[in-house]
Structure formats: structure tokens, C-alpha cells
Scaffold this motif. Sequence first.
Motif, PDB file in Angstrom:
ATOM      1  N   SER A  63      22.443  97.632 -22.561  1.00 20.16           N
ATOM      2  CA  SER A  63      22.640  97.098 -23.867  1.00 20.16           C
ATOM      3  C   SER A  63      24.246  97.389 -24.168  1.00 20.16           C
ATOM      4  CB  SER A  63      22.008  97.929 -24.863  1.00 20.16           C
ATOM      5  OG  SER A  63      22.191  99.391 -24.763  1.00 20.16           O
ATOM      6  N   TYR A 102      16.492  90.475 -36.204  1.00 18.89           N
ATOM      7  CA  TYR A 102      16.878  90.409 -34.731  1.00 18.89           C
ATOM      8  C   TYR A 102      17.061  88.724 -34.380  1.00 18.89           C
ATOM      9  CZ  TYR A 102      15.190  95.266 -34.316  1.00 18.89           C
ATOM     10  OH  TYR A 102      14.873  96.562 -34.576  1.00 18.89           O
ATOM     11  N   THR A 103      18.150  88.616 -33.365  1.00 16.70           N
ATOM     12  CA  THR A 103      18.470  87.527 -32.979  1.00 16.70           C
ATOM     13  C   THR A 103      18.130  87.637 -31.540  1.00 16.70           C
ATOM     14  OG1 THR A 103      20.209  87.115 -34.458  1.00 16.70           O
ATOM     15  CG2 THR A 103      20.288  85.535 -32.701  1.00 16.70           C
ATOM     16  N   ASN A 109      24.352  96.757 -34.622  1.00 18.05           N
ATOM     17  CA  ASN A 109      25.569  95.932 -33.909  1.00 18.05           C
ATOM     18  C   ASN A 109      25.471  96.393 -32.545  1.00 18.05           C
ATOM     19  OD1 ASN A 109      27.896  94.818 -34.330  1.00 18.05           O
ATOM     20  ND2 ASN A 109      29.135  96.714 -33.560  1.00 18.05           N
ATOM     21  N   SER A 110      24.263  95.984 -32.052  1.00 17.65           N
ATOM     22  CA  SER A 110      23.925  96.113 -30.535  1.00 17.65           C
ATOM     23  C   SER A 110      23.288  94.700 -29.825  1.00 17.65           C
ATOM     24  CB  SER A 110      23.089  97.298 -30.160  1.00 17.65           C
ATOM     25  OG  SER A 110      23.590  98.350 -30.534  1.00 17.65           O
ATOM     26  N   VAL A 111      23.591  94.698 -28.766  1.00 14.24           N
ATOM     27  CA  VAL A 111      22.960  93.423 -27.997  1.00 14.24           C
ATOM     28  C   VAL A 111      21.999  94.023 -26.670  1.00 14.24           C
ATOM     29  CG1 VAL A 111      23.247  91.407 -26.594  1.00 14.24           C
ATOM     30  CG2 VAL A 111      24.445  91.780 -28.517  1.00 14.24           C
ATOM     31  N   GLU A 165      17.761  87.785 -24.518  1.00 16.59           N
ATOM     32  CA  GLU A 165      18.850  88.608 -24.983  1.00 16.59           C
ATOM     33  C   GLU A 165      18.431  88.798 -26.694  1.00 16.59           C
ATOM     34  OE1 GLU A 165      23.293  87.773 -23.435  1.00 16.59           O
ATOM     35  OE2 GLU A 165      23.057  86.893 -25.249  1.00 16.59           O
ATOM     36  N   GLN A 170      27.864  94.949 -30.052  1.00 15.84           N
ATOM     37  CA  GLN A 170      28.079  93.344 -30.292  1.00 15.84           C
ATOM     38  C   GLN A 170      29.276  92.919 -30.143  1.00 15.84           C
ATOM     39  OE1 GLN A 170      26.285  92.459 -34.150  1.00 15.84           O
ATOM     40  NE2 GLN A 170      26.519  89.979 -33.802  1.00 15.84           N
ATOM     41  N   VAL A 217      30.283  91.419 -26.665  1.00 13.01           N
ATOM     42  CA  VAL A 217      29.835  90.073 -26.194  1.00 13.01           C
ATOM     43  C   VAL A 217      30.662  88.939 -26.081  1.00 13.01           C
ATOM     44  CG1 VAL A 217      28.024  88.336 -26.556  1.00 13.01           C
ATOM     45  CG2 VAL A 217      27.411  90.461 -27.004  1.00 13.01           C
ATOM     46  N   THR A 253      19.639  90.398 -30.224  1.00 13.28           N
ATOM     47  CA  THR A 253      20.693  91.175 -30.906  1.00 13.28           C
ATOM     48  C   THR A 253      20.277  91.785 -32.405  1.00 13.28           C
ATOM     49  OG1 THR A 253      22.461  89.501 -30.342  1.00 13.28           O
ATOM     50  CG2 THR A 253      23.094  90.791 -32.193  1.00 13.28           C
ATOM     51  N   ASP A 254      20.708  92.989 -32.540  1.00 10.76           N
ATOM     52  CA  ASP A 254      20.135  93.928 -33.622  1.00 10.76           C
ATOM     53  C   ASP A 254      21.464  94.135 -34.395  1.00 10.76           C
ATOM     54  OD1 ASP A 254      19.440  95.723 -35.343  1.00 10.76           O
ATOM     55  OD2 ASP A 254      18.544  97.221 -33.974  1.00 10.76           O
TER      56      ASP A 254
END
Length: 378
Positions: free
Chosen positions: A371, A257-258, A348-350, A341, A374, A377, A343-344
Amino acid sequence: MVMVFYGSKGKSNPVSMENRVDHQTKNQITYDVHLPSDLGMLYKVRLGLQSLENSISQLSLHHFKIQNTSTLDTFSLTINKTLPLSLNGDRWIEFPIQWPLKEALSVVTYHLTVFSRNILSERNLVHMTACIYGTHGDTGDRSLLQPLQNVQHGEENESFLVIVDAVELGELDKIVLLISSKTDCKLNIKKLQVKEAAKEHPIYVFEMNEEFSLDANKPEIQRDIPRSFVIRGDKQKNDIDNNLNKEGSQARNVTEYTIKVYTGDKRGAGTDANVHIILFGNEDKSEVFQLSQSLEHQNPFERGKVDTFKIKTKKLGSLYSIEIGHDGKGFASGWFLEKVEITDASRNSVYCFYCNRSVDQSIITLCTVFSFPQELVV
């Protein structure tokens, strides 16, 4: 000398032994210690040396007594140990507190085995500690490069044993590793294994398979390593091979995760405190992560800045909330959090979690505002 107190509702920060009481006898020092009221019933104490750089290089401890000044409940224990326990070795000892009519935990010797490729050749230049977490608390940061035992050398692999004495931890669930170096170098760590010295099983396995690039001019690297699997013993011998075969699938069940943290752009918005976060998904929740190694800034959470952190944990599913807070340490601990925020990469989701308010020492819960994929974004 400092102490850390553990209670049924949490643990204290390291308490420096500064508030001495005037009426002292020979070879006896009495301190007044004020603990947060929310620690609950105390069950263990960690006592040790904050560092070995002080004028006193050794500390002999003979007896310990603690008394609750409200209830007058008293606990005492004969110690008869000298810190550090060995040359450049462990600076900490732990012991359980047994109050009247309460069952105490026991002190356990743990064997922590490190499997690596090149740590031993760099050990004089590297500082590495591990904190083992279980259902009954943690060991605190313990040195992994103190005098070692059972050192095994191979062409590409090596292993060594570290002995840790601690009040029993219950079921182990993670290890937090801290690594720094006096020079630029690379370390490759394969895995860590932990078991009680007096028992063959269970063996707790913490897989890593990671190479660290250390820079003498950068702060220490922290890694939170969740437990990979447990080898339970004779009745599960047939499962050991299955566990080994499942290592690949276990790795696939871990995702990165970011986390982007936005600090508000207003006066006094930044903080010097230690920030932590927990992620909640519809399939599971993460362990507690300390957000300390920003990818952009040496001092994270400054006014108007965005800090990025990367964590690895089990797959949590679709995120719906987070808990975020800090410990209130530092000269300027107040913090105005704008948003988080996350990112997974695996989904492929934020996910966006808006806050737009000050965060004090208590943990706050933020729910997903929205959500989106990605690729959307900007």
C-alpha cells in the motif's frame, strides 16, 4: 414460477420449475429439484413469478409439499394464495420449512417506510425494488412502488409505506436498493425505516440522503445501504435524541472506496458472471458488495479492461485482505483476474491485491501486496 431455497449454509439461485415428473394427478404438479449439497438444513422457501409478462398473469397456489428423497423427511403446508398478491403488487410469498423435531421460524409482516422528496410524482415511470437483509437471510427483491399505504405529502418531503411479508429476518443489517426508469429523471431519497408491523420497536433506520440521476438508456442503479442505527423502544427513549444528534458523526464514520478491477489480457479472460467482493481491515470488515455498475463499461470484466466501482461502507481501517468471487452465471463465466486496486479516500491510501490467476465460483482471498499514499500513484 421459480423457487429460492434457504438453508443453514446459504441459499440457492432461483430454481425454475421445469423438471416436471410424469406421474401427475389433477390440479397437482410435481417437480424434481436438485439443490447444491452445501445448503445445509433448509429453513425457508420463497416462491413466486419471475415476471408478469408471461401468458399466465395469475397463479393460484393451494398446497405445497417437499420431500427429501434421501431421508424421506417431508414438509407440507396449505397456502391458498394467488400471485401476484395484488394488482402490480408483490410477486413473491415466503414460508418457513418445519422438519421433524426442528423449530421453524415464523412469517412476519414488515413495514418499510420510504422518506423522499419526489418519488411519488415519478412512480409511474420508475421501477424500484428493495432487498432487506438480516441475520436469517433476505427478502429478495420486493417492489417498493406497488399499491402504497400511509402516503404523506409535504412541501419538500414525502413518505409512503410498503408492506412486505417474509419469514422473520432476525436483526436487520442492510438494504440493497435497485432503481431504473423509463425516462430521464432525478429522484431524491432521504432514508428508509423498517419495523415489524405487530411491534412498535425496534425501528431500523437506513440513512441515504442521495439524489439519483436516472437515464432510460442505462442499466439500473444499485445501492447497498448499511444500517445507520436502531431505535429500541421505551427503555431507550432517552437515546433517541442522542441517535439523531449522532447522525452527522455516523455519516463521518462512512467512507467511500474506489475499486479498480483489472481483467487479464488473454483469451477467455473475461466473464459474464456476477462478481462480488468483501473488504477486510484492521478495524472491521465490509458487507458483501456486488460489483455490477462499472463507471467505464456497460459490460464489466471484459478481456484486458479495467473497471472502476465506488462503494460506501463503514470505515475499515487499514485494508489487509479482500475476498472476491462470482456466481458462475452466464455463457462465459470463467474469469482471469489480474489484480484489484482499492483507494481509501479517507486515509489517502491505495492498496494493491495481485491475483494473476483464474477465479472459479468459489471465493478466493487476496492479501495486500503493498500500500502507498495516494499522491504516489502514477
